[in-house]
Write a protein that holds these residues in place. Structure first.
Motif, short mmCIF file in Angstrom:
data_model
loop_
_atom_site.label_atom_id
_atom_site.label_comp_id
_atom_site.label_asym_id
_atom_site.label_seq_id
_atom_site.Cartn_x
_atom_site.Cartn_y
_atom_site.Cartn_z
N GLY A 143 0.83 -1.36 0.23
CA GLY A 143 0.48 -0.22 -0.71
C GLY A 143 0.83 1.09 0.08
O GLY A 143 0.54 2.04 -0.65
N GLU A 144 2.33 1.21 1.01
CA GLU A 144 2.82 2.07 0.46
C GLU A 144 3.66 2.56 -0.95
O GLU A 144 3.77 3.79 -0.82
N TRP A 145 3.80 1.46 -1.33
CA TRP A 145 4.39 1.39 -2.72
C TRP A 145 3.86 2.32 -3.14
O TRP A 145 3.86 3.67 -4.17
N LEU A 146 2.19 2.09 -4.00
CA LEU A 146 1.36 2.31 -4.24
C LEU A 146 1.22 3.62 -4.55
O LEU A 146 1.16 4.88 -5.41
N ARG A 147 1.14 4.28 -2.38
CA ARG A 147 0.74 5.90 -2.55
C ARG A 147 2.09 6.00 -3.18
O ARG A 147 1.75 7.54 -4.03
N ASN A 148 3.12 6.28 -3.12
CA ASN A 148 4.24 6.67 -3.32
C ASN A 148 4.98 6.66 -4.96
O ASN A 148 4.23 7.64 -5.57
N ARG B 281 1.34 6.49 -6.68
CA ARG B 281 0.57 7.50 -7.39
C ARG B 281 1.15 8.92 -7.12
O ARG B 281 0.84 10.41 -8.07
N THR B 282 1.67 9.40 -6.15
CA THR B 282 1.66 11.14 -5.53
C THR B 282 2.73 10.90 -6.10
O THR B 282 2.82 12.88 -6.47
N ARG B 283 3.98 10.81 -6.84
CA ARG B 283 5.00 10.90 -6.82
C ARG B 283 4.65 11.19 -9.30
O ARG B 283 4.87 12.20 -9.62
N ARG B 284 3.85 10.39 -9.16
CA ARG B 284 2.76 10.76 -10.60
C ARG B 284 2.22 11.37 -10.90
O ARG B 284 2.00 12.68 -11.79
N GLN B 285 1.88 12.19 -9.27
CA GLN B 285 0.79 13.53 -9.55
C GLN B 285 1.53 14.74 -9.29
O GLN B 285 1.44 16.18 -9.59
N PHE C 8 9.70 3.63 -6.03
CA PHE C 8 8.68 3.50 -6.09
C PHE C 8 8.88 2.63 -3.95
O PHE C 8 8.11 3.81 -3.16
#
Length: 66
Positions: free
Chosen positions: A26-31, A33-37, A64
């Motif tokens: 979950g932390e990797w997915l958040r990383n 996503r937020t870096r893409r944003q 990530f």
């Protein structure tokens, strides 16, 4: 009386490992996503947030898992 473990139920240790794995993924997915944003923000939006272009590049260049 000894209780036999059911193969269908995770042991307390494996359940803990599964919860930790779930949290890490979950932390990797958040990383990611937020870096893409962050990469999609305009210079005006970056300035509003107080983030310099070099800070953005440093952050979005990270893998990530970090």
């Amino acid at each position: 009386m000894e209780r036999a473990l059911s193969p269908d139920l995770p042991t307390p240790r494996s359940a803990t490992l599964l919860r930790r794995l779930h949290a890490v993924v979950g932390e990797w997915l958040r990383n990611a996503r937020t870096r893409r944003q962050l990469a999609e923000l305009t210079s005006l939006q970056l300035a509003d947030l107080g983030i310099s272009p070099s800070e953005r590049m440093r952050e979005i260049s990270k893998p990530f898992w970090r």
